[in-house]
Motif scaffolding. Structure first.
Motif, PDB file in Angstrom:
ATOM      1  N   MET A   1       0.730  -1.214  -0.072  1.00  0.00           N
ATOM      2  CA  MET A   1      -0.004  -0.083  -0.099  1.00  0.00           C
ATOM      3  C   MET A   1       0.837   1.346  -0.049  1.00  0.00           C
ATOM      4  SD  MET A   1      -3.114   1.146   2.766  1.00  0.00           S
ATOM      5  CE  MET A   1      -2.167   0.889   4.040  1.00  0.00           C
ATOM      6  N   ASP A   2       0.570   2.102  -0.907  1.00  0.00           N
ATOM      7  CA  ASP A   2       1.303   3.545  -1.069  1.00  0.00           C
ATOM      8  C   ASP A   2       0.708   4.358  -0.088  1.00  0.00           C
ATOM      9  OD1 ASP A   2       3.442   5.062  -1.816  1.00  0.00           O
ATOM     10  OD2 ASP A   2       2.659   5.377  -3.940  1.00  0.00           O
ATOM     11  N   THR A   3       1.384   5.073   0.428  1.00  0.00           N
ATOM     12  CA  THR A   3       0.670   6.079   1.485  1.00  0.00           C
ATOM     13  C   THR A   3       1.506   7.594   1.171  1.00  0.00           C
ATOM     14  OG1 THR A   3       2.309   5.775   3.128  1.00  0.00           O
ATOM     15  CG2 THR A   3       0.113   4.527   3.159  1.00  0.00           C
ATOM     16  N   ILE A   4       0.472   8.593   1.471  1.00  0.00           N
ATOM     17  CA  ILE A   4       1.267   9.880   1.369  1.00  0.00           C
ATOM     18  C   ILE A   4       0.837  10.583   2.760  1.00  0.00           C
ATOM     19  CG2 ILE A   4       1.241  10.140  -1.011  1.00  0.00           C
ATOM     20  CD1 ILE A   4      -1.623  11.544  -0.782  1.00  0.00           C
ATOM     21  N   LYS A   5       1.517  11.459   3.240  1.00  0.00           N
ATOM     22  CA  LYS A   5       1.409  12.282   4.349  1.00  0.00           C
ATOM     23  C   LYS A   5       0.582  13.823   3.903  1.00  0.00           C
ATOM     24  CE  LYS A   5       2.744  13.305   9.110  1.00  0.00           C
ATOM     25  NZ  LYS A   5       4.013  13.187  10.050  1.00  0.00           N
ATOM     26  N   GLY A  24      -5.579  18.345  10.652  1.00  0.00           N
ATOM     27  CA  GLY A  24      -4.373  18.140  11.146  1.00  0.00           C
ATOM     28  C   GLY A  24      -3.693  17.264   9.990  1.00  0.00           C
ATOM     29  N   GLU A  25      -2.546  16.701  10.243  1.00  0.00           N
ATOM     30  CA  GLU A  25      -1.666  15.998   9.612  1.00  0.00           C
ATOM     31  C   GLU A  25      -2.033  14.466   9.599  1.00  0.00           C
ATOM     32  OE1 GLU A  25       2.666  16.424  10.173  1.00  0.00           O
ATOM     33  OE2 GLU A  25       2.413  18.482   9.937  1.00  0.00           O
ATOM     34  N   ASP A  26      -1.804  13.806   8.409  1.00  0.00           N
ATOM     35  CA  ASP A  26      -2.570  12.542   8.589  1.00  0.00           C
ATOM     36  C   ASP A  26      -1.980  11.714   7.539  1.00  0.00           C
ATOM     37  OD1 ASP A  26      -3.691  10.175   9.530  1.00  0.00           O
ATOM     38  OD2 ASP A  26      -5.678  10.603   8.885  1.00  0.00           O
ATOM     39  N   THR A  27      -1.280  10.298   7.448  1.00  0.00           N
ATOM     40  CA  THR A  27      -0.992   9.616   6.273  1.00  0.00           C
ATOM     41  C   THR A  27      -2.219   8.816   6.018  1.00  0.00           C
ATOM     42  OG1 THR A  27       1.097   9.298   7.566  1.00  0.00           O
ATOM     43  CG2 THR A  27       0.732   7.713   5.954  1.00  0.00           C
ATOM     44  N   VAL A  28      -2.388   8.855   4.657  1.00  0.00           N
ATOM     45  CA  VAL A  28      -3.581   8.206   4.110  1.00  0.00           C
ATOM     46  C   VAL A  28      -3.067   7.464   2.865  1.00  0.00           C
ATOM     47  CG1 VAL A  28      -5.053  10.036   4.540  1.00  0.00           C
ATOM     48  CG2 VAL A  28      -3.953  10.174   2.434  1.00  0.00           C
ATOM     49  N   GLU A  29      -3.815   6.568   2.237  1.00  0.00           N
ATOM     50  CA  GLU A  29      -3.517   5.691   1.240  1.00  0.00           C
ATOM     51  C   GLU A  29      -3.657   6.623   0.118  1.00  0.00           C
ATOM     52  OE1 GLU A  29      -5.133   1.861  -0.970  1.00  0.00           O
ATOM     53  OE2 GLU A  29      -5.874   2.153   0.993  1.00  0.00           O
ATOM     54  N   ARG A  30      -2.736   6.478  -0.884  1.00  0.00           N
ATOM     55  CA  ARG A  30      -2.751   7.198  -2.131  1.00  0.00           C
ATOM     56  C   ARG A  30      -3.861   6.599  -2.966  1.00  0.00           C
ATOM     57  NH1 ARG A  30       1.292   9.898  -5.543  1.00  0.00           N
ATOM     58  NH2 ARG A  30       2.738   9.670  -3.672  1.00  0.00           N
ATOM     59  N   SER A  31      -4.727   7.719  -3.153  1.00  0.00           N
ATOM     60  CA  SER A  31      -5.926   7.150  -4.130  1.00  0.00           C
ATOM     61  C   SER A  31      -6.285   8.130  -4.919  1.00  0.00           C
ATOM     62  CB  SER A  31      -6.912   6.974  -3.231  1.00  0.00           C
ATOM     63  OG  SER A  31      -7.340   7.768  -2.563  1.00  0.00           O
ATOM     64  N   SER A  32      -7.180   8.084  -5.992  1.00  0.00           N
ATOM     65  CA  SER A  32      -7.793   9.029  -6.779  1.00  0.00           C
ATOM     66  C   SER A  32      -8.234  10.123  -6.228  1.00  0.00           C
ATOM     67  CB  SER A  32      -8.539   8.378  -7.812  1.00  0.00           C
ATOM     68  OG  SER A  32      -9.746   7.702  -7.431  1.00  0.00           O
ATOM     69  N   GLU A  47       6.038  17.408   3.939  1.00  0.00           N
ATOM     70  CA  GLU A  47       7.255  16.665   3.668  1.00  0.00           C
ATOM     71  C   GLU A  47       8.025  15.852   5.054  1.00  0.00           C
ATOM     72  OE1 GLU A  47       9.971  17.901   1.223  1.00  0.00           O
ATOM     73  OE2 GLU A  47       8.301  19.127  -0.014  1.00  0.00           O
ATOM     74  N   THR A  48       8.264  14.727   4.888  1.00  0.00           N
ATOM     75  CA  THR A  48       8.754  14.185   5.893  1.00  0.00           C
ATOM     76  C   THR A  48      10.382  14.129   5.876  1.00  0.00           C
ATOM     77  OG1 THR A  48       9.244  11.989   4.698  1.00  0.00           O
ATOM     78  CG2 THR A  48       6.835  12.289   5.906  1.00  0.00           C
ATOM     79  N   LYS A  49      10.892  14.393   7.222  1.00  0.00           N
ATOM     80  CA  LYS A  49      12.288  14.559   7.305  1.00  0.00           C
ATOM     81  C   LYS A  49      12.968  13.378   7.779  1.00  0.00           C
ATOM     82  CE  LYS A  49      11.572  19.460   8.806  1.00  0.00           C
ATOM     83  NZ  LYS A  49      11.819  20.507   9.744  1.00  0.00           N
ATOM     84  N   LYS A  50      13.992  13.082   7.031  1.00  0.00           N
ATOM     85  CA  LYS A  50      14.732  12.051   7.355  1.00  0.00           C
ATOM     86  C   LYS A  50      15.649  12.271   8.636  1.00  0.00           C
ATOM     87  CE  LYS A  50      15.106  10.652   2.770  1.00  0.00           C
ATOM     88  NZ  LYS A  50      14.987   9.289   2.338  1.00  0.00           N
ATOM     89  N   GLY A  51      15.753  11.089   9.331  1.00  0.00           N
ATOM     90  CA  GLY A  51      16.307  11.170  10.612  1.00  0.00           C
ATOM     91  C   GLY A  51      17.862  11.548  10.533  1.00  0.00           C
ATOM     92  N   ALA A  52      18.506  12.170  11.446  1.00  0.00           N
ATOM     93  CA  ALA A  52      19.946  12.387  11.528  1.00  0.00           C
ATOM     94  C   ALA A  52      20.620  11.217  11.880  1.00  0.00           C
ATOM     95  CB  ALA A  52      20.124  13.586  12.657  1.00  0.00           C
ATOM     96  N   LYS A  53      22.014  11.261  11.213  1.00  0.00           N
ATOM     97  CA  LYS A  53      22.842  10.105  11.320  1.00  0.00           C
ATOM     98  C   LYS A  53      23.623  10.276  12.662  1.00  0.00           C
ATOM     99  CE  LYS A  53      23.000   8.543   6.800  1.00  0.00           C
ATOM    100  NZ  LYS A  53      24.156   8.273   5.686  1.00  0.00           N
TER     101      LYS A  53
END
Length: 53
Positions: A1-5, A24-32, A47-53
């Protein structure tokens, strides 16, 4: 399942397919449905930020 925030665009009230409001913000299934909301400017991608190394 492909999702978007996503989150509602400023000053917009957006309903989910089940009739409830997207709040507010939510992650949902990518759909038409959500792709049309993005194209119409009702929601914006978060935009999701990548964690610091």
């Amino acid at each position: 399942m492909d999702t978007i925030k996503i989150k509602p665009a400023p000053d917009r009230r957006v309903r989910r397919p089940d009739g409830s409001l997207l709040e507010g913000e939510d992650t949902v299934e990518r759909s038409s449905y959500w792709m049309r909301r993005l194209q119409d400017g009702d929601v914006v991608l978060v935009e999701t930020k990548k964690g610091a190394k």
